[in-house]
Write an enzyme that holds these catalytic residues in place. Structure first.
Site, PDB file in Angstrom:
ATOM      1  N   GLY A  49      60.894  25.192 -36.203  1.00 12.22           N
ATOM      2  CA  GLY A  49      62.294  25.549 -36.428  1.00 12.22           C
ATOM      3  C   GLY A  49      62.589  26.444 -37.611  1.00 12.22           C
ATOM      4  N   ASP A 105      64.420  23.972 -41.562  1.00 16.75           N
ATOM      5  CA  ASP A 105      65.612  24.503 -40.893  1.00 16.75           C
ATOM      6  C   ASP A 105      66.756  23.495 -41.017  1.00 16.75           C
ATOM      7  OD1 ASP A 105      64.033  22.777 -39.403  1.00 16.75           O
ATOM      8  OD2 ASP A 105      64.533  23.667 -37.476  1.00 16.75           O
ATOM      9  N   ASP A 108      67.779  16.019 -40.801  1.00 18.86           N
ATOM     10  CA  ASP A 108      68.612  15.145 -39.970  1.00 18.86           C
ATOM     11  C   ASP A 108      68.513  13.716 -40.514  1.00 18.86           C
ATOM     12  OD1 ASP A 108      69.851  13.756 -37.937  1.00 18.86           O
ATOM     13  OD2 ASP A 108      68.448  14.292 -36.374  1.00 18.86           O
TER      14      ASP A 108
HETATM   15  P1  5GP Z   1      64.431  14.621 -39.429  1.00 21.72           P
HETATM   16  O1  5GP Z   1      62.999  14.222 -39.623  1.00 21.72           O
HETATM   17  O2  5GP Z   1      65.130  14.972 -40.728  1.00 21.72           O
HETATM   18  O3  5GP Z   1      65.195  13.604 -38.631  1.00 21.72           O
HETATM   19  O4  5GP Z   1      64.467  15.875 -38.488  1.00 21.72           O
HETATM   20  C1  5GP Z   1      63.914  17.066 -38.847  1.00 21.72           C
HETATM   21  C2  5GP Z   1      63.535  17.886 -37.635  1.00 21.72           C
HETATM   22  O5  5GP Z   1      64.199  17.465 -36.437  1.00 21.72           O
HETATM   23  C3  5GP Z   1      63.948  19.316 -37.862  1.00 21.72           C
HETATM   24  O6  5GP Z   1      62.962  20.054 -38.515  1.00 21.72           O
HETATM   25  C4  5GP Z   1      64.203  19.804 -36.445  1.00 21.72           C
HETATM   26  O7  5GP Z   1      63.007  20.248 -35.874  1.00 21.72           O
HETATM   27  C5  5GP Z   1      64.666  18.575 -35.701  1.00 21.72           C
HETATM   28  N1  5GP Z   1      66.143  18.522 -35.611  1.00 21.72           N
HETATM   29  C6  5GP Z   1      66.977  17.709 -36.304  1.00 21.72           C
HETATM   30  N2  5GP Z   1      68.266  17.906 -35.947  1.00 21.72           N
HETATM   31  C7  5GP Z   1      68.239  18.887 -35.005  1.00 21.72           C
HETATM   32  C8  5GP Z   1      69.269  19.552 -34.254  1.00 21.72           C
HETATM   33  O8  5GP Z   1      70.479  19.303 -34.359  1.00 21.72           O
HETATM   34  N3  5GP Z   1      68.847  20.519 -33.384  1.00 21.72           N
HETATM   35  C9  5GP Z   1      67.535  20.836 -33.217  1.00 21.72           C
HETATM   36  N4  5GP Z   1      67.241  21.797 -32.339  1.00 21.72           N
HETATM   37  N5  5GP Z   1      66.540  20.222 -33.904  1.00 21.72           N
HETATM   38  C10 5GP Z   1      66.887  19.267 -34.792  1.00 21.72           C
END
Ligand code: 5GP
Length: 189
Positions: A49, A105, A108
């Site tokens: 991403g 990118d 979340d």
């Molecule tokens: P985390 O580990 O913080 O939950 O998520 C990080 C990864 O989840 C990001 O690098 C991305 O690849 C994916 N991600 C989180 N939220 C989104 C979103 O709203 N859209 C997309 N396409 N990917 C997301």
């Protein structure tokens, strides 16, 4: 009215325009330049991403730098984080004694950042900071430390500017959010 697109039957609404993204990338690059004067940081892009954000960011940054990549998987093709982070590609660079800047990118839940910290900290970097274009304030785990943030956003699913919709739409120039479908009215109501 904000621009809208339909992908595989899902409606997406423009959330952050190309112009606003450019302004934010310039601001982040300036902050990084100010803090890394005289140093040679290593930017570590988290694939897939972050590839567009990383490419734009490092071209705005004026300090000399190195670039490497880590590949993680947490979403697969789904719209909600699986909660499991897996390492798909490790670093090639030497971390010890270096100023590391993780380039995400989007943050979340913050689980990916936590995973990366546990991977990199034992390798004794001189410093370890995180820059993310997007930061989901409502879903992030309390205590997740991010040093540079482009935009704070709600927990909507977003696509474009590197972020995928089941691997597609990464090449959209703006960032779009999934349009919530209104709850169906009950028949006869
Ligand atoms: P985390 O580990 O913080 O939950 O998520 C990080 C990864 O989840 C990001 O690098 C991305 O690849 C994916 N991600 C989180 N939220 C989104 C979103 O709203 N859209 C997309 N396409 N990917 C997301």
């Amino acid at each position: 009215m904000a621009a809208q697109i339909t992908v595989n039957g899902d409606r997406f609404v423009e959330m952050i325009s190309e112009r606003r993204i450019k302004t934010a990338v310039k601001r982040l690059a300036k902050e990084i330049d100010r803090n890394y004067r005289g140093r040679i940081p290593v930017f570590i892009g988290i694939l897939n991403g972050s590839f567009i954000f990383l490419a734009d960011l490092v071209r705005e940054v004026k300090v000399d730098c190195e670039i490497d990549f880590l590949k993680l998987s947490s979403y697969g093709d789904a719209k909600i984080s699986s909660g499991n982070v897996r390492l798909l590609k490790d670093l090639n660079c030497q971390v010890e004694g270096r100023d590391i800047i993780i380039v995400e990118d989007i943050v979340d839940t913050g689980l990916s950042i936590e995973y990366i910290r546990h991977l990199i900290e034992p390798q004794n970097p001189r410093s370890l900071k995180v820059v993310t274009l997007l930061f989901k304030t409502d879903s992030v785990k309390p205590g997740t430390q991010v040093d540079y943030i482009g935009f704070r956003i709600p927990s909507d699913f977003v696509i474009g500017y590197g972020l995928d919709n089941a691997q597609r739409e990464r090449n959209l120039k703006a960032i779009y959010r999934l349009h919530a479908k209104p709850p169906r009215e009950k028949a006869g109501a």
